[in-house]
Write a protein that holds these residues in place. Structure first.
Motif, PDB file in Angstrom:
ATOM      1  N   ALA A  33     -35.181 -57.151  65.752  1.00 51.83           N
ATOM      2  CA  ALA A  33     -36.261 -56.238  65.364  1.00 51.83           C
ATOM      3  C   ALA A  33     -37.299 -56.153  66.485  1.00 51.83           C
ATOM      4  O   ALA A  33     -37.777 -55.059  66.822  1.00 51.83           O
ATOM      5  N   GLY A  34     -37.653 -57.284  67.064  1.00 51.99           N
ATOM      6  CA  GLY A  34     -38.598 -57.287  68.173  1.00 51.99           C
ATOM      7  C   GLY A  34     -38.059 -56.536  69.373  1.00 51.99           C
ATOM      8  O   GLY A  34     -38.785 -55.801  70.053  1.00 51.99           O
ATOM      9  N   ASP A  35     -36.779 -56.691  69.645  1.00 45.09           N
ATOM     10  CA  ASP A  35     -36.149 -55.995  70.769  1.00 45.09           C
ATOM     11  C   ASP A  35     -36.183 -54.485  70.553  1.00 45.09           C
ATOM     12  O   ASP A  35     -36.469 -53.723  71.487  1.00 45.09           O
ATOM     13  N   ARG A  36     -35.916 -54.041  69.317  1.00 40.12           N
ATOM     14  CA  ARG A  36     -35.985 -52.598  69.016  1.00 40.12           C
ATOM     15  C   ARG A  36     -37.392 -52.070  69.255  1.00 40.12           C
ATOM     16  O   ARG A  36     -37.577 -50.995  69.838  1.00 40.12           O
ATOM     17  N   GLU A  37     -38.403 -52.822  68.798  1.00 39.39           N
ATOM     18  CA  GLU A  37     -39.788 -52.383  68.994  1.00 39.39           C
ATOM     19  C   GLU A  37     -40.143 -52.327  70.476  1.00 39.39           C
ATOM     20  O   GLU A  37     -40.837 -51.417  70.924  1.00 39.39           O
TER      21      GLU A  37
ATOM     22  N   ARG B 136     -38.083 -51.732  72.930  1.00 44.05           N
ATOM     23  CA  ARG B 136     -37.422 -50.543  73.506  1.00 44.05           C
ATOM     24  C   ARG B 136     -38.216 -49.282  73.171  1.00 44.05           C
ATOM     25  O   ARG B 136     -38.338 -48.383  73.995  1.00 44.05           O
ATOM     26  N   LYS B 137     -38.757 -49.203  71.950  1.00 43.50           N
ATOM     27  CA  LYS B 137     -39.578 -48.038  71.585  1.00 43.50           C
ATOM     28  C   LYS B 137     -40.806 -47.955  72.486  1.00 43.50           C
ATOM     29  O   LYS B 137     -41.152 -46.879  72.977  1.00 43.50           O
ATOM     30  N   LEU B 138     -41.468 -49.094  72.683  1.00 44.24           N
ATOM     31  CA  LEU B 138     -42.656 -49.110  73.541  1.00 44.24           C
ATOM     32  C   LEU B 138     -42.308 -48.733  74.974  1.00 44.24           C
ATOM     33  O   LEU B 138     -43.051 -47.991  75.630  1.00 44.24           O
TER      34      LEU B 138
ATOM     35  N   GLN C 116     -41.988 -45.055  75.128  1.00 44.20           N
ATOM     36  CA  GLN C 116     -43.297 -44.394  75.115  1.00 44.20           C
ATOM     37  C   GLN C 116     -43.972 -44.499  76.477  1.00 44.20           C
ATOM     38  O   GLN C 116     -44.556 -43.538  76.967  1.00 44.20           O
TER      39      GLN C 116
END
Length: 86
Positions: free
Chosen positions: A47-51, A53-55, A58
């Motif tokens: 979950a942290g890795d997905r977040e 990647r989103k950052l 951005q």
């Protein structure tokens, strides 16, 4: 006499087996908890890795041209229902 010693030894072996069984059950419980904690840790890591990647996405989009940055801001406003894009 010999039969009595064999019988006593057999009883001692059975007690040892029962004791080992109890210890194995305790170990199984602890090992199961460890497995659950590891699964939870992997889930949190993913979950942290997905977040992250989103950052990164951005940040990469903010590094683009001013027109791309303006589009990103307008898309965010539209998604949040802030202001009007007309």
């Amino acid at each position: 006499m010999n039969g009595m010693r064999v019988s006593q030894r057999a009883e001692a072996i059975l007690r040892d087996i029962q004791s080992i069984k109890i210890e194995l059950e305790k170990f199984d419980e602890v090992y199961g908890k460890l497995g659950t904690h590891l699964k939870n840790a992997v889930g949190s890591y993913d979950a942290g890795d997905r977040e992250l990647r989103k950052l990164e996405g951005q940040i990469n989009s903010l590094e683009g041209s001013p027109d791309q940055q303006l589009t990103l801001v307008e898309d965010k406003k539209r998604a949040l229902g802030v202001g009007s894009s007309s």
